[in-house]
Design a protein around this motif. Structure first.
Motif: not given
Lengths: 209, 351
Positions: A135-138, A192-196, A200-202
């Motif tokens: 999902k972070t790299v969609e 991509n750790f900047d992904s929205p 929730e996890l962050k």
């Protein structure tokens, strides 16, 4: 992470995950979030967690000889795998004598404060870490190739049983330097750790600050 | 066989309770956490009507002398005002056995004051308690089976002699093995020989020296071994590993329905020999109904114990406890056989 013999609990903040891959993933993510004082331990998934979790609590450094907890925060992250994953984890936590949280992605008020996060979270479809990573790299250019590959293999008679894992591996295979696990992919900054998708996890992991 | 043990005010231990003991129990923990003291506590309770054991325990610690100055060393913080209490529950009957250890007070002769018009008194400490001089130790043993019966015995120094009064034999037997007692073979070998169990000992010894084919006491009571040389060799000279194997094997075989306490199990043994000795200990514990309390610092010894227990039908009776201490707080953390295996596999520290 280097293996330096049997590990004791040396940090007040412990993250319990379900495998080596997850250890690598969360090690990178926590550091990315600027959280430096933590300890990650592998407590296994659906099958092993019931046996390994109570043993983790016996490890030197978790409780003091007067039975008080030396660990202030214990975060547990497990794949969904089943519909009742949160209840299952909460009941094992309670059975071990700790206070479980009342709902997903929150921490209890016990000592230690126990938090439970079931992957991939409540905002992302799927059952595991790989779903969240994808999902972070969609929007990543390589995802077009990954989706085409997935579409192609879906038509096979003996298609991959776990499409999220197949897609994650394909994404990693589409990188300039190939690695073979999502944890190592995290270490290489492929997700991509900047992904929205990670919000929730962050927010959950922020409790370990 | 004990289900639980509770020790209060013995040497460094303020209070330590160990419950759900197995038939074979391995104790680990950092230096000075009270492992050896715990073994001594169990030893004293087994021999609760034999005050000589107190002196023996100091001898095992390399203190083969006794004087009035040393009685206090058994007491926590050397404070003899607080008695030592050691109690244990028996597994099947839940009978509670209790030993109270307190100073034997010296009888102070009555003081005669001469009545006259003026008595000159020196200033004494402002304490209401009469002064007393510890003259030895008094042991009081009780059992929940018979609450009205107290068995009291004493040990004290008189002149240059150490005297024991009212000691009694008990049904239960305990043997304490530590590096200073490993050559304590003569009487035990005789007993094992009479029970025709010497071949079992030789079989175990062959695990570390396949040349051993005979063991026997010579005319002056020295244990000798045939290791293929032109003449028999004193067993003490065969090697440290053989000495340890012999010591443990003879204790186990001579202690049917009793308790064997082994301090520093790994001492004198190569890591590869430890699993063989654990295998023997677990087998004999099951076969002869012996309860075992052992201590170690060694991770190799713990792994050997885990491996031996895994291949034994006796696995459910194999437990490990870590004694933890911080200042005046003690606790015993229990590991079942499965939990120990899980912890070792996860590479989590257990010591």
């Amino acid at each position: 992470m280097p293996n330096s013999g049997p590990s004791r609990i040396t940090s007040k903040r412990v993250l319990a995950v379900e495998g080596l891959d997850e250890k690598n993933f969360f090690d990178k993510l926590l550091k990315y979030l600027g959280i430096s004082e933590f300890q990650i331990e592998d407590v296994g998934g659906k099958e092993k967690f019931p046996k390994k979790f109570p043993v983790l609590l016996k490890t030197p450094g978790f409780f003091a000889p007067d039975e008080s907890s030396l660990v202030t925060h214990l975060a547990i992250v497990r794949d969904k795998d089943e519909d009742e994953a949160f209840q299952s984890v909460a009941s094992i936590v309670a059975g071990a004598g700790l206070v479980p949280p009342s709902k997903h992605s929150t921490f209890s008020k016990g000592s230690p404060k126990v938090g439970v996060f079931i992957m991939p979270g409540s905002k992302v479809k799927g059952t595991m870490l790989e779903d969240l990573c994808l999902k972070t790299v969609e929007g990543h250019p390589a995802m077009k190739c990954v989706n085409e590959f997935a579409s192609c293999v879906s038509a096979l008679e003996a298609k991959p049983k776990n499409m999220a894992k197949a897609k994650a591996q394909t994404f990693l295979a589409a990188q300039a330097e190939i690695v073979n696990s999502v944890g190592l992919g995290a270490q290489r900054d492929y997700w991509n750790f900047d992904s929205p998708a990670l919000d929730e996890l962050k927010q959950f992991l922020g409790n370990l600050r | 066989m004990f289900k639980s043990i509770k020790i209060k005010n013995l040497r460094a231990i303020t209070e330590l309770e160990i419950d759900d003991l197995g038939q074979v129990n391995l104790f680990v923990g950092q230096n000075n956490c009270g492992k050896t003291t715990m073994l001594e506590g169990v030893f004293f309770l087994i021999g609760a009507t034999n005050p000589q054991l107190l002196v023996n325990a100091n001898t095992f610690r390399g203190l083969p002398v006794m004087s009035k100055e040393l009685w206090c060393t058994f007491f926590h913080n050397m404070d003899m005002e607080v008695p030592i209490e050691i109690s244990g529950k028996i597994r099947e009957s839940m009978e509670e056995q209790k030993l109270l250890l307190r100073p034997k007070k010296k009888k102070v002769p009555p003081t005669n004051f001469e009545v006259s018009d003026f008595v000159s008194l020196k200033v004494e400490p402002g304490d209401s308690k009469p002064p007393f001089i510890p003259d030895g130790l008094e042991l009081e043993y009780t059992s929940s089976k018979n609450l009205t019966e107290k068995i009291t015995s004493e040990i004290f120094v008189k002149g240059n002699d150490l005297l024991v009064e009212r000691a009694k034999e008990r049904d239960i037997r305990g043997i304490f093995i530590n590096p200073l007692t490993i050559f304590d073979w003569k009487d035990r070998f005789g007993a094992v020989q009479r029970k025709k169990q010497v071949p079992e000992v030789i079989t175990l010894l062959k695990e570390i020296d396949p040349h051993i084919s005979y063991l026997g006491l010579n005319e002056i009571g020295l244990l000798e071994a045939d290791i293929g040389l032109p003449r028999l060799l004193p067993a003490n000279l065969v090697g440290g590993g053989i000495a340890k194997f012999l010591s443990v094997a003879l204790a186990m075989l001579d202690c049917q329905d009793g308790i064997v306490l082994i301090d520093e199990f790994e001492n004198g043994l190569h890591y590869s020999a430890q699993q063989k000795m654990w295998h023997g200990v677990l087998n004999w514990a099951q076969k002869l109904n012996v309860q075992v309390f052992a201590t170690t610092h060694s991770i190799e010894c713990i792994k050997a114990y885990n491996n031996s227990a895994a291949s034994s039908l006796f696995a459910s009776e194999a437990k490990m406890f870590r004694i933890e201490r911080k200042d005046e707080n003690f606790r015993a953390v229990e590991y079942t056989k499965e939990q120990l295996a899980e912890s070792l596999e996860s590479e989590w520290e257990v010591r």
